[in-house]
Design a protein around this motif. Structure first.
Motif, PDB file in Angstrom:
ATOM      1  N   MET A  86      -5.287  22.962 -21.159  1.00  0.00           N
ATOM      2  CA  MET A  86      -4.924  23.808 -22.397  1.00  0.00           C
ATOM      3  C   MET A  86      -5.879  23.619 -23.268  1.00  0.00           C
ATOM      4  O   MET A  86      -6.533  22.736 -23.692  1.00  0.00           O
ATOM      5  CB  MET A  86      -3.550  23.480 -22.822  1.00  0.00           C
ATOM      6  CG  MET A  86      -2.450  23.585 -21.584  1.00  0.00           C
ATOM      7  SD  MET A  86      -2.098  25.256 -21.307  1.00  0.00           S
ATOM      8  CE  MET A  86      -0.792  25.805 -22.363  1.00  0.00           C
ATOM      9  N   SER A  87      -5.763  24.789 -24.300  1.00  0.00           N
ATOM     10  CA  SER A  87      -6.371  24.755 -25.482  1.00  0.00           C
ATOM     11  C   SER A  87      -5.636  25.424 -26.431  1.00  0.00           C
ATOM     12  O   SER A  87      -4.729  25.984 -26.309  1.00  0.00           O
ATOM     13  CB  SER A  87      -7.883  25.588 -25.348  1.00  0.00           C
ATOM     14  OG  SER A  87      -7.368  26.833 -25.282  1.00  0.00           O
ATOM     15  N   LEU A  88      -5.932  25.448 -27.822  1.00  0.00           N
ATOM     16  CA  LEU A  88      -5.232  26.152 -28.994  1.00  0.00           C
ATOM     17  C   LEU A  88      -4.828  27.646 -28.553  1.00  0.00           C
ATOM     18  O   LEU A  88      -3.977  28.034 -28.732  1.00  0.00           O
ATOM     19  CB  LEU A  88      -5.813  25.929 -30.269  1.00  0.00           C
ATOM     20  CG  LEU A  88      -6.104  24.735 -30.694  1.00  0.00           C
ATOM     21  CD1 LEU A  88      -6.567  24.611 -32.273  1.00  0.00           C
ATOM     22  CD2 LEU A  88      -4.922  23.544 -30.460  1.00  0.00           C
ATOM     23  N   VAL A  89      -6.172  28.182 -27.962  1.00  0.00           N
ATOM     24  CA  VAL A  89      -5.992  29.773 -27.897  1.00  0.00           C
ATOM     25  C   VAL A  89      -4.973  29.782 -26.695  1.00  0.00           C
ATOM     26  O   VAL A  89      -3.985  30.747 -26.645  1.00  0.00           O
ATOM     27  CB  VAL A  89      -7.524  30.298 -27.258  1.00  0.00           C
ATOM     28  CG1 VAL A  89      -7.084  31.545 -26.842  1.00  0.00           C
ATOM     29  CG2 VAL A  89      -8.265  30.319 -28.478  1.00  0.00           C
TER      30      VAL A  89
ATOM     31  N   VAL B 147      -2.190  28.134 -26.193  1.00  0.00           N
ATOM     32  CA  VAL B 147      -0.890  27.967 -26.633  1.00  0.00           C
ATOM     33  C   VAL B 147      -0.393  28.926 -27.669  1.00  0.00           C
ATOM     34  O   VAL B 147       0.703  29.303 -27.684  1.00  0.00           O
ATOM     35  CB  VAL B 147      -0.969  26.319 -27.247  1.00  0.00           C
ATOM     36  CG1 VAL B 147       0.588  26.237 -28.008  1.00  0.00           C
ATOM     37  CG2 VAL B 147      -1.006  25.475 -26.334  1.00  0.00           C
ATOM     38  N   GLY B 148      -1.400  29.456 -28.462  1.00  0.00           N
ATOM     39  CA  GLY B 148      -1.152  30.525 -29.490  1.00  0.00           C
ATOM     40  C   GLY B 148      -0.846  31.729 -28.814  1.00  0.00           C
ATOM     41  O   GLY B 148      -0.394  32.791 -29.615  1.00  0.00           O
ATOM     42  N   GLY B 149      -1.341  32.089 -27.634  1.00  0.00           N
ATOM     43  CA  GLY B 149      -1.265  33.391 -26.953  1.00  0.00           C
ATOM     44  C   GLY B 149      -0.690  33.581 -25.755  1.00  0.00           C
ATOM     45  O   GLY B 149      -0.241  32.377 -25.148  1.00  0.00           O
TER      46      GLY B 149
ATOM     47  N   GLY C  11       3.586  26.419 -15.813  1.00  0.00           N
ATOM     48  CA  GLY C  11       4.338  27.594 -15.715  1.00  0.00           C
ATOM     49  C   GLY C  11       5.053  27.689 -16.837  1.00  0.00           C
ATOM     50  O   GLY C  11       6.194  27.122 -17.185  1.00  0.00           O
ATOM     51  N   LEU C  12       4.904  28.907 -17.608  1.00  0.00           N
ATOM     52  CA  LEU C  12       5.891  29.292 -18.879  1.00  0.00           C
ATOM     53  C   LEU C  12       6.464  30.200 -18.363  1.00  0.00           C
ATOM     54  O   LEU C  12       6.361  31.324 -17.415  1.00  0.00           O
ATOM     55  CB  LEU C  12       4.658  29.780 -19.876  1.00  0.00           C
ATOM     56  CG  LEU C  12       3.508  28.851 -20.192  1.00  0.00           C
ATOM     57  CD1 LEU C  12       2.754  29.240 -21.515  1.00  0.00           C
ATOM     58  CD2 LEU C  12       3.717  27.361 -20.301  1.00  0.00           C
TER      59      LEU C  12
ATOM     60  N   ASP D 137      -9.907  20.298 -30.800  1.00  0.00           N
ATOM     61  CA  ASP D 137      -9.924  21.260 -29.496  1.00  0.00           C
ATOM     62  C   ASP D 137     -11.220  21.551 -28.972  1.00  0.00           C
ATOM     63  O   ASP D 137     -11.277  21.784 -27.993  1.00  0.00           O
ATOM     64  CB  ASP D 137      -9.207  22.427 -30.091  1.00  0.00           C
ATOM     65  CG  ASP D 137      -9.033  23.809 -28.817  1.00  0.00           C
ATOM     66  OD1 ASP D 137      -8.532  23.283 -27.944  1.00  0.00           O
ATOM     67  OD2 ASP D 137      -9.583  24.765 -29.191  1.00  0.00           O
TER      68      ASP D 137
ATOM     69  N   PHE E 170      -3.738  36.933 -32.923  1.00  0.00           N
ATOM     70  CA  PHE E 170      -2.316  36.608 -32.415  1.00  0.00           C
ATOM     71  C   PHE E 170      -1.234  36.581 -33.438  1.00  0.00           C
ATOM     72  O   PHE E 170      -0.389  37.029 -33.494  1.00  0.00           O
ATOM     73  CB  PHE E 170      -2.384  35.139 -31.797  1.00  0.00           C
ATOM     74  CG  PHE E 170      -2.862  35.258 -30.648  1.00  0.00           C
ATOM     75  CD1 PHE E 170      -3.302  35.937 -29.449  1.00  0.00           C
ATOM     76  CD2 PHE E 170      -3.497  33.847 -30.042  1.00  0.00           C
ATOM     77  CE1 PHE E 170      -4.274  36.026 -28.406  1.00  0.00           C
ATOM     78  CE2 PHE E 170      -4.264  33.613 -28.794  1.00  0.00           C
ATOM     79  CZ  PHE E 170      -4.538  34.786 -27.941  1.00  0.00           C
TER      80      PHE E 170
END
Lengths: 228, 289
Positions: free
Chosen positions: A1-4, A6-8, A226-227, B25, B43
């Protein structure tokens, strides 16, 4: 995972597995055909089949085969848009066997031709193309993908690879029919193929059919889990 | 990735916490911090735009189980809460009901838990007049908190129950609110931990398996819990169990949840008599031409 991850991402609701994933599966079909089919039949397995109306899975699949993007507000109106564009569609519940609960079999028609694509939405909007015209595969849709039906003869693969001017990420090779000496070659690429390279491949004598499926691009390659 | 590692990096480098999160990150994913910042900025822009557009509106949702809650809460106005919390609740309901009617949302961290973050950020923007540039560091940090949870546990209701979805969203929102209110790294840690602890064990039991009941209203209740946690942390209340360990606990709780309570529509509220009657009614609704 990465910030991107999680954020979108920006998407059309309500569910990344039942809506966004379905949309991307449909869009893979659109890219594969290179156009919107004139008829589309969807066979929905287990969870997809039982809950598709409450998740808008039907609208998302249709929007996808018409080529809509992940965050296109028109996804909601896909049933009506399909009708107005003359795209005939049907949805069926069907047991597709030992596959992911969110799996669909798509039959996409272009005139007399039809393509059969099996795909699963595996969570977080990630998809897997698991079968194309009867040949099993495992494609994420995240890479530009070359799908070739070629003569099953010595040296065929060499000739194909020689013409590819992008880095090969994954390669699948299966014999479809020994009697007819036909094989299916699927090549996932790190970057887009040049038009020249594609034309050269298409004109190779060993190539019987060639399809180039561009990347679904907004499908993150490293997204896990899985979200809802 | 742990939250402790981000805190340590911030101390060692002298960078603000959210900048340290961007560097951490990059080290893990290889993503360029400036590209990440630009993507997250987009976002956040969509989150604020959709919050504004959907705020307090009635929606025609897919199953009809929800759709009027944002409007009701908006029309009634503030009763006991602050104006800030009221706006956060209404924004949260608005986004979730828009999601349930195939509107555009940002799956931050997931579609089912997409109301909490808009609640916090829209309230900061509307009630506290935070300009976009001041909100962005908080959104970056919220994403980093979610990323820690994804790395150590899960953000998936099917894998870890609702604690992993709405619980995580609340932790992200609480941490961001504490940070944007001037809290230091320890305050952020406590805010995120306090709310995640309070939602620990929350099961994923949607009626019929659809992202409506109880998901929509749970987002709104969770946003108030996130605000409460941030307020406690900012007043100096600390979490006895640090955030990283709370996430470990959440993972273990998720692993012990039976399949019925992980997004299957088989247990919890989904297994009640009323839920079963509602599912029958929804099926009839779908069969209408």
């Amino acid at each position: 995972m990465s910030l991107v991850n999680v954020g979108g991402p920006v998407m059309i609701g309500p569910s990344s597995s039942h809506t966004l994933g379905a949309l991307r599966i449909g869009r893979f079909g659109n890219y594969f055909l290179g156009k919107t089919p004139d008829k589309a039949e969807f066979f929905l397995h287990q969870s997809f089949g039982q809950t598709y109306m409450g998740h808008g899975t039907d609208r998302a699949l249709l929007a996808g085969v018409m080529g809509f993007g992940d965050a296109d507000r028109a996804v909601k109106d896909a049933l009506g848009i399909a009708l107005s564009r003359g795209l005939v569609y049907s949805f069926h519940q069907e047991d597709l066997g030992e596959v992911h609960p969110n799996t669909v079999k798509m039959l996409l028609y272009d005139g007399a031709d039809s393509q059969e694509i099996w795909a699963s939405s595996i969570g977080a909007g990630m998809i897997r193309i698991i079968k194309i015209n009867g040949v099993e595969c495992d494609l994420s849709g995240a890479y530009p993908t070359l799908i070739l039906v070629n003569k099953d003869i010595p040296g065929a693969l060499n000739m194909i690879l020689e013409k590819i001017d992008a880095n090969v990420a994954n390669l699948y090779l299966r014999r479809i029919n020994k009697l007819l000496a036909k094989a299916l070659t699927i090549v996932e690429l790190d970057s887009d193929l040049s038009l020249r390279s594609l034309l050269e491949i298409k004109s190779l004598p060993v190539i019987l059919e060639a399809y180039y499926v561009k990347s679904l691009s907004d499908v993150a390659q490293d997204r896990v889990g899985g979200l809802l | 990735m742990t939250f402790n590692a981000i805190k340590r990096l911030a101390v060692d480098s002298g960078l603000p916490l959210h900048e340290a999160a961007l560097v951490a990150d990059m080290t893990e994913s290889g993503n360029n911090p400036e590209e990440t910042r630009a993507q997250l900025s987009e976002f956040l822009r969509v989150i604020l735009e959709e919050s504004e557009k959907q705020y307090g509106k009635a929606q025609d949702t897919l199953t009809g189980l929800t759709g009027t809650n944002a409007k009701k809460a908006h029309d009634r106005g503030v009763l006991y809460h602050s104006r800030f919390t009221h706006v956060a609740i209404v924004a949260s309901l608005s986004i979730c009901e828009s999601n349930a009617s195939m509107g555009r949302v940002v799956a931050c961290p997931t579609a089912g838990a997409s109301g909490v973050i808009p609640g916090i950020f829209y309230a900061l923007s509307k009630e506290n007049a935070f300009p976009f540039a001041h909100l962005l560091p908080g959104f970056i940090l919220a994403s980093a908190i979610g990323n820690v949870i994804a790395a150590k546990a899960t953000l998936s209701g099917a894998a870890g129950g609702c604690q992993a979805e709405i619980g995580s969203a609340a932790a992200m929102g609480a941490g961001a609110l504490a940070y944007l209110s001037g809290g230091d790294a320890e305050t952020v840690d406590s805010a995120a931990a306090l709310v995640l602890k309070s939602l620990l064990g929350l099961v994923c039991d949607p009626v019929g398996g659809f992202v409506e009941a109880p998901c929509v209203k749970r987002n709104a209740i969770a946003v108030t819990a996130a605000i409460s946690a941030a307020e406690l942390a900012l007043s100096g209340v600390t979490s006895v169990i640090p955030f990283d360990e709370t996430v470990d606990a959440m993972r273990r709780v998720g692993q012990t949840l039976p399949m019925e309570l992980r997004e299957t529509g088989l247990g919890g509220l989904a297994a009640t008599r009323t839920a079963k009657q509602l599912v029958d009614r929804i099926q009839t609704r779908f069969q209408k031409p």
